[in-house]
Scaffold this motif. Sequence first.
Motif, short mmCIF file in Angstrom:
data_model
loop_
_atom_site.label_atom_id
_atom_site.label_comp_id
_atom_site.label_asym_id
_atom_site.label_seq_id
_atom_site.Cartn_x
_atom_site.Cartn_y
_atom_site.Cartn_z
N ASN A 13 1.17 -1.31 0.12
CA ASN A 13 0.04 0.24 -0.04
C ASN A 13 1.17 1.14 0.67
O ASN A 13 0.51 2.14 -0.30
CB ASN A 13 -0.60 -0.60 1.51
N THR A 14 1.95 1.34 0.68
CA THR A 14 2.47 2.33 0.27
C THR A 14 3.59 3.04 -0.89
O THR A 14 3.34 3.68 -1.05
CB THR A 14 4.59 1.85 1.20
N ALA A 15 3.90 1.24 -1.56
CA ALA A 15 3.97 1.54 -2.99
C ALA A 15 3.14 1.92 -3.69
O ALA A 15 3.06 2.64 -4.56
CB ALA A 15 4.98 -0.01 -3.52
N LEU A 16 1.30 2.34 -3.89
CA LEU A 16 0.88 2.53 -3.81
C LEU A 16 0.61 3.99 -4.01
O LEU A 16 0.72 4.71 -4.30
CB LEU A 16 -0.60 2.06 -4.09
N LEU A 17 0.82 4.63 -2.81
CA LEU A 17 0.67 5.84 -2.20
C LEU A 17 1.75 6.57 -2.92
O LEU A 17 1.49 7.85 -2.57
CB LEU A 17 0.58 5.88 -0.58
N GLU A 18 3.11 6.40 -2.82
CA GLU A 18 3.98 6.56 -3.20
C GLU A 18 3.88 6.91 -5.14
O GLU A 18 4.31 8.00 -5.68
CB GLU A 18 5.85 5.70 -3.33
N LEU A 19 3.46 6.13 -5.47
CA LEU A 19 3.63 6.61 -6.90
C LEU A 19 2.27 7.71 -7.34
O LEU A 19 2.03 7.96 -8.43
CB LEU A 19 2.38 4.64 -7.66
N ARG A 20 1.46 7.76 -6.77
CA ARG A 20 -0.09 8.69 -7.14
C ARG A 20 0.80 9.18 -5.86
O ARG A 20 0.61 10.70 -6.67
CB ARG A 20 -0.61 8.40 -5.45
N LYS A 21 1.52 10.24 -5.29
CA LYS A 21 2.63 11.07 -5.11
C LYS A 21 3.27 11.53 -6.19
O LYS A 21 3.40 12.70 -6.60
CB LYS A 21 3.05 10.67 -3.73
N LYS A 22 4.25 10.60 -7.21
CA LYS A 22 4.62 11.06 -8.00
C LYS A 22 3.88 11.64 -9.26
O LYS A 22 3.85 12.34 -9.66
CB LYS A 22 5.08 10.33 -9.02
N GLN A 23 2.20 10.44 -9.40
CA GLN A 23 1.56 11.39 -10.15
C GLN A 23 1.14 12.84 -9.95
O GLN A 23 0.94 14.09 -10.90
CB GLN A 23 0.34 10.43 -10.19
N LEU A 24 0.81 13.01 -8.49
CA LEU A 24 0.48 14.40 -8.16
C LEU A 24 2.21 15.62 -8.59
O LEU A 24 1.27 16.90 -8.83
CB LEU A 24 -0.02 14.39 -6.34
N LEU A 25 3.12 15.05 -7.97
CA LEU A 25 4.09 16.17 -8.67
C LEU A 25 4.46 16.24 -9.91
O LEU A 25 4.46 17.08 -10.22
CB LEU A 25 5.28 15.60 -7.38
N ALA A 26 4.04 15.83 -10.69
CA ALA A 26 3.94 15.43 -12.40
C ALA A 26 2.71 17.02 -12.93
O ALA A 26 3.71 17.41 -13.27
CB ALA A 26 4.48 13.91 -13.10
N ALA A 27 1.49 16.79 -11.79
CA ALA A 27 0.68 17.98 -12.40
C ALA A 27 0.98 19.01 -11.50
O ALA A 27 -0.14 19.66 -12.08
CB ALA A 27 -0.51 17.04 -11.83
N LYS A 28 1.54 19.33 -11.05
CA LYS A 28 1.97 20.44 -9.94
C LYS A 28 2.42 21.18 -10.82
O LYS A 28 2.03 22.00 -9.60
CB LYS A 28 2.48 20.11 -8.33
N HIS A 29 2.61 21.53 -11.85
CA HIS A 29 2.96 23.00 -12.58
C HIS A 29 1.15 22.84 -13.73
O HIS A 29 1.74 24.42 -14.72
CB HIS A 29 3.71 21.98 -13.38
N ALA A 30 0.67 22.99 -12.61
CA ALA A 30 -0.64 24.04 -13.23
C ALA A 30 -0.28 25.01 -13.04
O ALA A 30 0.42 25.99 -12.28
CB ALA A 30 -1.65 23.71 -12.11
#
Length: 76
Positions: A13-30
């Motif tokens: 589950n931690t690995a899934l949370l880390e993956l989601r964090k990476k996705q959000l970091l990629a999208a933070k350039h709004a």
Amino acid sequence: MELCKMAQEYRRNTALLELRKKQLLAAKHAKQYEVKYRLMRRIRMLNEMINESRLAAFEMENYYEKEGEYVGRTAV
């Protein structure tokens, strides 16, 4: 459920949370400030969840270990 299996589940589950964090970091350039702010809040919350999950997994993995003793394992 055994503690070692629970710890493995926490690690997955931690690995899934880390993956989601990476996705959000990629999208933070709004461009909009409000969108950036909300993304950063979500990322902060994910960081807290990741840290708590790692700690819980570590405690489960090492639950039976005592000073110098390894219950259920061979001592090194």
